[in-house]
Motif scaffolding. Structure first.
Motif, PDB file in Angstrom:
ATOM      1  N   VAL B 117       0.835  -1.205   0.000  1.00  0.00           N
ATOM      2  CA  VAL B 117       0.000   0.000   0.000  1.00  0.00           C
ATOM      3  C   VAL B 117       0.868   1.252   0.000  1.00  0.00           C
ATOM      4  N   MET B 118       1.874   1.257   0.832  1.00  0.00           N
ATOM      5  CA  MET B 118       2.748   2.432   0.903  1.00  0.00           C
ATOM      6  C   MET B 118       3.510   2.618  -0.405  1.00  0.00           C
ATOM      7  N   ARG B 119       3.886   1.505  -1.006  1.00  0.00           N
ATOM      8  CA  ARG B 119       4.617   1.599  -2.262  1.00  0.00           C
ATOM      9  C   ARG B 119       3.746   2.169  -3.374  1.00  0.00           C
ATOM     10  N   GLU B 120       2.501   1.726  -3.428  1.00  0.00           N
ATOM     11  CA  GLU B 120       1.601   2.252  -4.459  1.00  0.00           C
ATOM     12  C   GLU B 120       1.362   3.741  -4.274  1.00  0.00           C
ATOM     13  N   ALA B 121       1.234   4.156  -3.023  1.00  0.00           N
ATOM     14  CA  ALA B 121       1.028   5.584  -2.778  1.00  0.00           C
ATOM     15  C   ALA B 121       2.237   6.386  -3.259  1.00  0.00           C
ATOM     16  N   HIS B 122       3.422   5.840  -3.013  1.00  0.00           N
ATOM     17  CA  HIS B 122       4.623   6.532  -3.466  1.00  0.00           C
ATOM     18  C   HIS B 122       4.663   6.584  -4.990  1.00  0.00           C
ATOM     19  N   GLU B 123       4.226   5.515  -5.636  1.00  0.00           N
ATOM     20  CA  GLU B 123       4.197   5.509  -7.095  1.00  0.00           C
ATOM     21  C   GLU B 123       3.226   6.569  -7.613  1.00  0.00           C
ATOM     22  N   ALA B 124       2.106   6.725  -6.933  1.00  0.00           N
ATOM     23  CA  ALA B 124       1.141   7.753  -7.348  1.00  0.00           C
ATOM     24  C   ALA B 124       1.775   9.135  -7.227  1.00  0.00           C
ATOM     25  N   TRP B 125       2.524   9.348  -6.181  1.00  0.00           N
ATOM     26  CA  TRP B 125       3.207  10.628  -5.972  1.00  0.00           C
ATOM     27  C   TRP B 125       4.213  10.868  -7.093  1.00  0.00           C
ATOM     28  N   ARG B 126       5.006   9.858  -7.377  1.00  0.00           N
ATOM     29  CA  ARG B 126       6.011   9.992  -8.431  1.00  0.00           C
ATOM     30  C   ARG B 126       5.356  10.258  -9.781  1.00  0.00           C
ATOM     31  N   ALA B 127       4.275   9.550 -10.065  1.00  0.00           N
ATOM     32  CA  ALA B 127       3.605   9.749 -11.353  1.00  0.00           C
ATOM     33  C   ALA B 127       3.079  11.173 -11.475  1.00  0.00           C
ATOM     34  N   SER B 128       2.567  11.704 -10.364  1.00  0.00           N
ATOM     35  CA  SER B 128       2.032  13.066 -10.407  1.00  0.00           C
ATOM     36  C   SER B 128       3.145  14.066 -10.696  1.00  0.00           C
ATOM     37  N   LEU B 129       4.327  13.823 -10.153  1.00  0.00           N
ATOM     38  CA  LEU B 129       5.441  14.744 -10.385  1.00  0.00           C
ATOM     39  C   LEU B 129       6.055  14.532 -11.767  1.00  0.00           C
ATOM     40  N   ALA B 130       6.029  13.299 -12.244  1.00  0.00           N
ATOM     41  CA  ALA B 130       6.624  13.013 -13.551  1.00  0.00           C
ATOM     42  C   ALA B 130       5.787  13.586 -14.685  1.00  0.00           C
ATOM     43  N   ALA B 131       4.532  13.935 -14.391  1.00  0.00           N
ATOM     44  CA  ALA B 131       3.639  14.409 -15.457  1.00  0.00           C
ATOM     45  C   ALA B 131       3.862  15.878 -15.786  1.00  0.00           C
ATOM     46  N   VAL B 132       4.659  16.568 -14.971  1.00  0.00           N
ATOM     47  CA  VAL B 132       4.880  17.999 -15.192  1.00  0.00           C
ATOM     48  C   VAL B 132       6.348  18.218 -15.534  1.00  0.00           C
ATOM     49  N   THR B 133       6.592  19.029 -16.556  1.00  0.00           N
ATOM     50  CA  THR B 133       7.965  19.297 -16.983  1.00  0.00           C
ATOM     51  C   THR B 133       8.318  20.754 -16.724  1.00  0.00           C
ATOM     52  N   LEU B 134       9.594  21.050 -16.851  1.00  0.00           N
ATOM     53  CA  LEU B 134      10.034  22.429 -16.700  1.00  0.00           C
ATOM     54  C   LEU B 134       9.391  23.333 -17.739  1.00  0.00           C
ATOM     55  N   ALA B 135       9.155  22.796 -18.934  1.00  0.00           N
ATOM     56  CA  ALA B 135       8.518  23.597 -19.979  1.00  0.00           C
ATOM     57  C   ALA B 135       7.118  24.028 -19.536  1.00  0.00           C
TER      58      ALA B 135
END
Lengths: 158, 158
Positions: B117-135
């Motif tokens: 469960v904790m791992r999936e939550a962390h993956e959700a966090w990472r995915a949310s951050l990976a979806a936004v770029t500097l551009a």
DNA sequence: GGCGTTATACTCGGATACCACGTGTCCGAGTACCCCCGG
DNA sequence: CCGGGGGTACTCGGACACGTGGTATCCGAGTATAACGCC
């Protein structure tokens, strides 16, 4: 970014408490023996859960901890937030308004874009944890473990 | 759970570097003046970005930092992971196999449900951050800020 | 005037102290139980 | 036999040291530049 090691203790401890018969309690000392962790420190963390309204602590003989509400209504997020705090890991200190390149306040009417991104990610994390309850965790345990815990808890409450 | 304060510095700094003309560089000292933060410490963090392959650092006069790839290909996750590490905040120490109530290894064939469960939550966090770029970040800034930064950066590199 | 050499000034990168939070421990206040005594 | 009172042992809760990681700082290695002298 790192969660306290005690968060693991609290999660497992809460899962065991969720397996108690209604009305029964388990003391911090028994739980510390069950998991092989320092007793007083575990009690310190469980006290946070009591303050958060997740557990109820009773003193005196036959006292101990029990859930404050049904396992279906205790989410993993409730436990993690109680032991670690509910604050956002990223705090925006309005860096854009500091230093030589400081933006004027009239350009800062909208929230900092970076802070918004970090906030949304944190919300995604929280939502993922809020979607799982203690009942889900207990339901996923093997029967052999459930049986063993039931036996140990009965012997303890005895 | 708390992110280092320097993560904010790195995010804002990277956003400024992303506004540079192609080939131009900015020194750590200029950036520290720009944001009003300690210079040597900021350089220490930017060095992490260089090791992570996000920035390129050039020494000597007219040297400094520049992006290693186009802003569209630098995600917020890249920056946060570089400065804070990519590890999971929750580490499973197999508490279920310790103490008096230790489960037998044959009952631990499946991964710990809580860790999952904790791992999936962390993956959700990472995915949310990976979806936004500097551009994306630069595109959302007000024109007045972009103009001001362009003027300051030209004055610095000019 | 053009080129090679040297000195220079500027840059990053890693090694070194300081401080706060998490970790671990202890002891005291409070309470329900159990035993004992009296009726 | 039944009810009340006191002692007891057990519980949680908060207050007190220690260690690790983040924070802040410094100085040294390396390099492109610029000036300078020579051809």
């Amino acid at each position: 970014m790192k969660l306290p090691e005690t968060s693991e203790w609290v999660l497992h401890t809460a899962a065991v408490i969720a397996q108690l018969p209604p009305g029964a309690t388990v003391s911090g000392a028994q739980l510390s023996e069950h998991f092989g962790v320092p007793g007083p420190y575990l009690s310190k963390q469980l006290a946070k859960l009591v303050r958060a309204g997740v557990l109820i602590g009773s003193t005196g003989p036959r006292g101990g901890f029990r859930l404050a509400r049904a396992p279906e209504h205790v989410s993993i997020l409730d436990l993690v937030a109680a032991v670690d705090g509910a604050g956002d890991p990223y705090v925006c200190r309005e860096l854009r308004q500091r230093g030589r390149g400081a933006a004027r306040p009239e350009d800062c009417t909208t929230p900092c874009a970076l802070a918004s991104v970090m906030r949304e990610a944190h919300e995604a994390w929280r939502a993922s944890l809020a979607a799982v309850t203690l009942a889900d965790i207990v339901a996923g345990l093997p029967d052999s473990v459930l049986e063993k815990n039931r036996r140990l808890l009965l012997a303890a409450t005895g």
